[in-house]
Design a protein around this motif. Structure first.
Motif, PDB file in Angstrom:
ATOM      1  N   UNK A   1      41.613  89.760 -12.661  1.00 14.59           N
ATOM      2  CA  UNK A   1      40.540  90.532 -12.030  1.00 14.59           C
ATOM      3  C   UNK A   1      41.048  91.433 -10.909  1.00 14.59           C
ATOM      4  N   UNK A   2      42.360  91.580 -10.758  1.00 13.48           N
ATOM      5  CA  UNK A   2      42.901  92.403  -9.671  1.00 13.48           C
ATOM      6  C   UNK A   2      42.390  93.841  -9.737  1.00 13.48           C
ATOM      7  N   UNK A   3      42.336  94.413 -10.932  1.00 16.38           N
ATOM      8  CA  UNK A   3      41.889  95.809 -11.056  1.00 16.38           C
ATOM      9  C   UNK A   3      40.431  95.953 -10.632  1.00 16.38           C
ATOM     10  N   UNK A   4      39.596  94.957 -10.943  1.00 22.93           N
ATOM     11  CA  UNK A   4      38.200  94.979 -10.509  1.00 22.93           C
ATOM     12  C   UNK A   4      38.114  94.899  -8.988  1.00 22.93           C
ATOM     13  N   UNK A   5      38.923  94.014  -8.399  1.00 26.00           N
ATOM     14  CA  UNK A   5      38.915  93.842  -6.947  1.00 26.00           C
ATOM     15  C   UNK A   5      39.389  95.120  -6.257  1.00 26.00           C
ATOM     16  N   UNK A   6      40.484  95.707  -6.754  1.00 27.23           N
ATOM     17  CA  UNK A   6      41.002  96.936  -6.154  1.00 27.23           C
ATOM     18  C   UNK A   6      39.984  98.057  -6.221  1.00 27.23           C
ATOM     19  N   UNK A   7      39.351  98.216  -7.382  1.00 23.29           N
ATOM     20  CA  UNK A   7      38.330  99.262  -7.537  1.00 23.29           C
ATOM     21  C   UNK A   7      37.163  99.011  -6.583  1.00 23.29           C
ATOM     22  N   UNK A   8      36.786  97.745  -6.410  1.00 25.19           N
ATOM     23  CA  UNK A   8      35.693  97.404  -5.510  1.00 25.19           C
ATOM     24  C   UNK A   8      36.021  97.715  -4.060  1.00 25.19           C
TER      25      UNK A   8
END
Length: 375
Positions: free
Chosen positions: A356-363
């Protein structure tokens, strides 16, 4: 035929991003912080207070790692540029081999620099804190309870990927399957700032494994993320403001896992906040854990009230971004989509396995844009 990488342009972009990261990180200030913490760590009476000592040594370790990471990236960009120059002086297979290695290094440096850039966006008052995460099942019956357990696994797997310790504080099992709620701590640098973008309502759409007619079911779970209280925080809670109830800990299906009344429920009477703890071994430990989480929630509530006053002065502001923030669709198609950032992937299995790193970074980037828009 693949398009050749424009290394000079790529390296120039890396240097531009690196310069902005250095400006925010301020290595000189970081060195001063390291010197100050090193002096505290060398004090002969440091370990007279183990909690304070742990805080000092942990802060020192994190500051040293941050400085090393910034310095190392600057050197890696220089090395990449040197490698490209060397490739230009070679020909044939030697040049191709150097350029192939430069491609790999470029991708690695770009990824690590992006990660460091994300860290610079975490500038909130409590962003550096450890995080306390609570997941609660919502509408959807047993599917929602099962979804809550799937989210617990997703976050614990994410933490395992990064070697972040996780401590389960309280687990309330549903009758048939899954969890009514679970509370856990994540111990990591900037854990709260990182995970706070996960707060909100999560939605799951799938063919229910609990429906004998195989119908599609939509279920919901709420994720709450708060900063962990520290000894330096001043959140006084008078005994007259709380009600403490003790009860017997229970496991899945209501089975008793403890023959003593060691579980603790604390109700904060002025706000109505309720915190339950049952995963520690004794009533004293559960009470201490419950008080710590209650203080953390009151600390965040205080910050939210202050933010609300600032937003009121700033005029009309959009509603909170945290609600209905992500959909996990397993049927009729496969997709996980963040409804705030529009970032999406077509592999739910990898997401539920902690990717979920990409989701967290985008958030984090999205939240920063919203803050700048308000300012």
């Amino acid at each position: 035929m693949p398009v050749a990488t424009d290394f000079p342009a790529e390296i120039e972009q890396l240097r531009h991003t690196y310069a902005s990261v250095v400006a925010v990180t301020d290595p000189e200030a970081l060195r001063g912080r390291i010197a100050e913490l090193s002096e505290q760590a060398a004090a002969p009476d440091l370990w007279d207070d183990p909690d304070a000592a742990q805080a000092v040594t942990s802060a020192l370790s994190h500051a040293q790692a941050d400085l090393k990471r910034v310095q190392a990236l600057g050197g890696r960009i220089d090395d990449l540029e040197t490698m490209v120059e060397m490739a230009g002086e070679e020909s044939g297979a030697d040049a191709e081999e150097l350029l192939a290695e430069a491609e790999r290094d470029l991708a690695a440096v770009r990824k690590d620099l992006s990660d460091l850039e994300i860290r610079t966006l975490l500038s909130g008052e409590y962003d550096q804190r450890d995080a306390v995460v609570t997941i609660r099942s919502g509408a959807g019956g047993v599917d929602a309870a099962d979804f809550a357990e799937m989210l617990l696994r997703m976050y614990t797997r994410w933490a395992e990927r990064h070697d972040y310790p996780v401590k389960i504080l309280n687990t309330s099992y549903a009758e048939e399957a899954g969890l009514k709620s679970v509370t856990f701590e994540v111990h990591a640098p900037y854990a709260y700032g990182t995970l706070s973008v996960e707060g909100g309502t999560h939605r799951l759409v799938r063919i229910s494994p609990f429906d004998n007619q195989g119908r599609r079911q939509t279920s919901f779970a709420a994720v709450e993320v708060i900063p962990l209280i520290e000894s330096t925080d001043h959140i006084d809670i008078p005994e007259t403001d709380i009600r403490v109830d003790v009860f017997r800990s229970s496991g899945p299906g209501g089975q008793s896992v403890n023959t003593t009344d060691s579980a603790v429920r604390i109700t904060h009477l002025p706000t109505g906040l309720v915190v339950s703890m049952q995963d520690e071994k004794s009533q004293i430990q559960n009470r201490a854990a419950a008080m710590r989480v209650l203080q953390s929630r009151l600390l965040l509530l205080k910050q939210q009230e202050e933010d609300a006053k600032k937003k009121e002065l700033a005029g009309d502001v959009k509603a909170s971004w945290g609600d209905q923030m992500r959909s996990y669709v397993l049927n009729p198609y496969q997709m996980v989509k963040d409804l705030r950032t529009n970032y999406e992937v077509g592999n739910p299995d990898s997401v539920f396995d902690g990717d979920i790193d990409a989701f967290i970074d985008a958030g984090i980037r999205w939240r920063k844009q919203q803050e700048q828009a308000v300012d």
